[in-house]
Scaffold this motif. Structure first.
Motif, PDB file in Angstrom:
ATOM      1  N   GLY A  72       1.161  -1.728  -0.223  1.00 46.55           N
ATOM      2  CA  GLY A  72       0.198  -0.217  -0.489  1.00 46.55           C
ATOM      3  C   GLY A  72       0.654   1.456  -0.032  1.00 46.55           C
ATOM      4  N   THR A  74       1.543   3.384   2.773  1.00 45.53           N
ATOM      5  CA  THR A  74       1.866   3.460   4.377  1.00 45.53           C
ATOM      6  C   THR A  74       3.425   2.930   3.804  1.00 45.53           C
ATOM      7  OG1 THR A  74       0.115   3.367   5.320  1.00 45.53           O
ATOM      8  CG2 THR A  74       2.080   3.116   6.526  1.00 45.53           C
ATOM      9  N   ASN A  77       5.689   4.785   0.567  1.00 43.35           N
ATOM     10  CA  ASN A  77       6.562   6.209   1.800  1.00 43.35           C
ATOM     11  C   ASN A  77       7.509   5.555   1.975  1.00 43.35           C
ATOM     12  OD1 ASN A  77       4.497   8.257   0.569  1.00 43.35           O
ATOM     13  ND2 ASN A  77       3.269   7.573   1.769  1.00 43.35           N
ATOM     14  N   HIS A 102       0.554  12.810   4.654  1.00 41.22           N
ATOM     15  CA  HIS A 102      -0.336  12.320   6.403  1.00 41.22           C
ATOM     16  C   HIS A 102       0.888  11.781   6.500  1.00 41.22           C
ATOM     17  CE1 HIS A 102      -1.627   7.669   5.279  1.00 41.22           C
ATOM     18  NE2 HIS A 102      -2.308   8.181   5.529  1.00 41.22           N
ATOM     19  N   ALA A 104       1.445   8.751   6.793  1.00 42.23           N
ATOM     20  CA  ALA A 104       2.971   7.756   6.967  1.00 42.23           C
ATOM     21  C   ALA A 104       4.132   8.752   6.107  1.00 42.23           C
ATOM     22  CB  ALA A 104       2.179   7.169   5.253  1.00 42.23           C
ATOM     23  N   MET A 149       3.897  15.859  -1.144  1.00 47.69           N
ATOM     24  CA  MET A 149       2.367  15.321  -1.142  1.00 47.69           C
ATOM     25  C   MET A 149       2.077  15.819  -2.274  1.00 47.69           C
ATOM     26  SD  MET A 149      -0.068  15.904   1.812  1.00 47.69           S
ATOM     27  CE  MET A 149      -0.879  14.723   1.164  1.00 47.69           C
ATOM     28  N   ASN A 153      -4.743  15.363   1.099  1.00 47.06           N
ATOM     29  CA  ASN A 153      -6.221  13.700   1.557  1.00 47.06           C
ATOM     30  C   ASN A 153      -7.738  14.539   2.378  1.00 47.06           C
ATOM     31  OD1 ASN A 153      -3.122  13.481   3.175  1.00 47.06           O
ATOM     32  ND2 ASN A 153      -4.601  12.986   4.535  1.00 47.06           N
ATOM     33  N   ASP A 178       4.313  11.792  -2.477  1.00 50.73           N
ATOM     34  CA  ASP A 178       3.020  10.644  -1.902  1.00 50.73           C
ATOM     35  C   ASP A 178       1.575  10.951  -3.128  1.00 50.73           C
ATOM     36  OD1 ASP A 178       0.749   9.285  -0.815  1.00 50.73           O
ATOM     37  OD2 ASP A 178       1.147  10.146   1.215  1.00 50.73           O
ATOM     38  N   THR A 180      -1.040   9.454  -3.440  1.00 56.80           N
ATOM     39  CA  THR A 180      -2.151   8.887  -3.078  1.00 56.80           C
ATOM     40  C   THR A 180      -3.408   8.978  -3.280  1.00 56.80           C
ATOM     41  OG1 THR A 180      -0.680   7.548  -1.578  1.00 56.80           O
ATOM     42  CG2 THR A 180      -3.555   7.017  -1.513  1.00 56.80           C
ATOM     43  N   GLN A 181      -3.989  10.164  -3.009  1.00 58.28           N
ATOM     44  CA  GLN A 181      -5.538  10.767  -3.535  1.00 58.28           C
ATOM     45  C   GLN A 181      -5.371  11.297  -5.037  1.00 58.28           C
ATOM     46  OE1 GLN A 181      -7.706  10.587  -1.857  1.00 58.28           O
ATOM     47  NE2 GLN A 181      -6.465  10.120  -0.027  1.00 58.28           N
ATOM     48  N   SER A 201      -1.919   3.598  -4.317  1.00 61.57           N
ATOM     49  CA  SER A 201      -2.052   2.466  -3.026  1.00 61.57           C
ATOM     50  C   SER A 201      -4.027   2.041  -3.573  1.00 61.57           C
ATOM     51  CB  SER A 201      -2.626   3.687  -2.001  1.00 61.57           C
ATOM     52  OG  SER A 201      -3.574   2.482  -0.894  1.00 61.57           O
ATOM     53  N   HIS A 203      -6.450   0.709  -3.080  1.00 64.13           N
ATOM     54  CA  HIS A 203      -7.774   1.017  -2.737  1.00 64.13           C
ATOM     55  C   HIS A 203      -7.941   2.371  -2.728  1.00 64.13           C
ATOM     56  CE1 HIS A 203      -7.309   2.727   2.223  1.00 64.13           C
ATOM     57  NE2 HIS A 203      -6.135   2.068   1.640  1.00 64.13           N
TER      58      HIS A 203
END
Ligand SMILES: *Cc1c(COP(=O)(O)O)cnc(C)c1O
Length: 383
Positions: A72, A74, A77, A102, A104, A149, A153, A178, A180-181, A201, A203
């Motif tokens: 994932g 986390t 990172n 985040h 992480a 980032m 998030n 990061d 992720t978003q 990630s 999910h």
């Protein structure tokens, strides 16, 4: 009991049925170990992983050799920051990041400090944005990494990634984001934007939980944080999660195809919700109020209401206050505090994040529910 309307897509997304369908055969019929080089079971699994690698790489304009599957974001990172720190500490031990990252990233940076590294945490402006100049001013000869980032998030603000990467490189540092978003929500081109390392990630983009990736540009080295069988070109050992990887690949493929239409649709729905709340409820304001933010999200402060009561009263919608990752604690969101909100304002802020399965009916229902609840809570108060 009717389930509340889900408006917390930034915390996690459901698996898209098309993603699930792609994953299913890899649990049962095709259960092989992708590292088994001696028979068809292994080759079949390896081929599926190769396809997924291409799908992930294509979405980010990366090379398939650059994709390192992890559990994932986390882990991605951790691998990026600790991996670069260990590899390049002979050059320097200074890292620059953002105070609103985040956990992480922040907790990994705290670990680096324990190991003797130095970390500068840049403070964003009242909307959550930083400038490339802030990065330039923080750079030192011993800076090895800048980690900022892509999109936040909690408030969705999008940092000027390309410009920040450029100043990091000018200062001789690597650039990690990061994302992720942002992955699957914004078009990302790692080559054009000068991103050396990128975390994502599954999910958060309609894939399964427990799978993600760190994309590491060719020529950038990292020290593995997981030793074992030398999987992923020695960068992350451990038997590959083939169904998860297939799901991540499919999720990336779908995101690439549907991103622009989805962004447009969700932007209209988000605006409808946000404008409706601001127009119908007094003493409300948007956190991270800049055009530079994700289209599917709004974070709104409702002044003069008790935050805990507000969340408890909003039984028919699922939203979050602060970050879902810190919701186990009762501290006000550190991101909102950094923007300058008081504790009470932070507690009374709600994050509405929409997604692929959000409908107009749901948004209208949510709007009406929020208006009713806040009005009821304010009855008898001076506001
Ligand atoms: C969700 C999230 C993470 C953590 O991702 P996991 O895959 O759940 O470990 C990291 N960074 C950001 C910005 C996130 O939104």
């Amino acid at each position: 009991m009717r389930l509340p309307v889900y408006l917390d897509y930034n915390a996690t997304t459901p698996v898209d049925p098309r993603v699930l369908e792609a994953m299913l055969p890899w649990f049962t019929e095709h259960f092989g170990n992708a590292a088994s080089r001696t028979h068809l079971y292994g080759w079949t699994a390896e081929e599926a992983v190769a396809t997924a690698r291409k799908q992930v790489a294509k979405l980010l304009r990366a090379n398939l050799k650059e994709v390192v599957f992890t559990s994932g974001a986390t882990e991605a990172n951790n691998l990026a920051i600790k991996g670069v720190f260990e590899k390049y500490s002979y050059k320097g031990t200074h890292i620059i990041t953002l105070a609103t990252e985040h956990k992480a990233v922040l907790d990994t940076c705290h670990h680096i400090e324990q190991l003797g590294g130095e970390v500068t945490y840049l403070m964003p402006d009242a909307n959550g944005l930083i400038t490339p100049k802030q990065v330039t001013d923080a750079l030192r000869p011993d800076t090895i990494l800048v980690s900022v980032m892509y999109a936040n998030n909690e408030i969705g603000v999008i940092q000027p990634i390309r410009e920040i990467a450029a100043v990091a490189h000018a200062g001789g540092a690597l650039f990690h984001t990061d994302a992720t978003q942002a992955v699957g929500k914004l078009p990302i081109d790692m080559v054009e934007e000068g991103i050396d390392l990128l975390s994502l990630s599954a999910h958060k983009l309609y894939g399964p939980k427990g799978i993600g990736a760190l994309v590491v540009r060719q020529g950038v080295e990292i020290t593995a944080q997981m030793d074992g069988g030398g999987h992923e070109r020695g960068r992350r050992s451990g038997t590959l999660n083939v169904p998860g990887i297939v799901g991540l690949g499919k999720a990336c493929e779908l995101a690439q195809k549907e991103m622009s239409a989805e962004t447009q649709r969700l932007g209209l729905l988000r605006d409808r919700l946000e404008k409706g709340i601001l127009a119908n409820i007094s003493h409300t304001f948007v956190n991270g109020n800049t055009p530079q933010r994700l289209a599917h999200l709004t974070n709104i402060c409702f002044e003069y209401v008790d935050g805990e009561n507000l969340l408890l009263s909003l039984k028919d919608i699922a939203v979050s206050t602060g970050s879902a990752c810190t919701s186990a604690s009762v501290l006000p969101s550190y991101v909102l505090k950094i923007l300058g909100l008081t504790d009470n304002q932070a507690y009374a802020s709600l994050r509405f994040s929409l997604g692929r399965f959000s409908t107009e009916e749901e948004i209208d229902f949510a709007l009406q529910h929020v208006v009713e609840v806040v009005e009821r809570m304010r009855v008898g108060s001076a506001v």
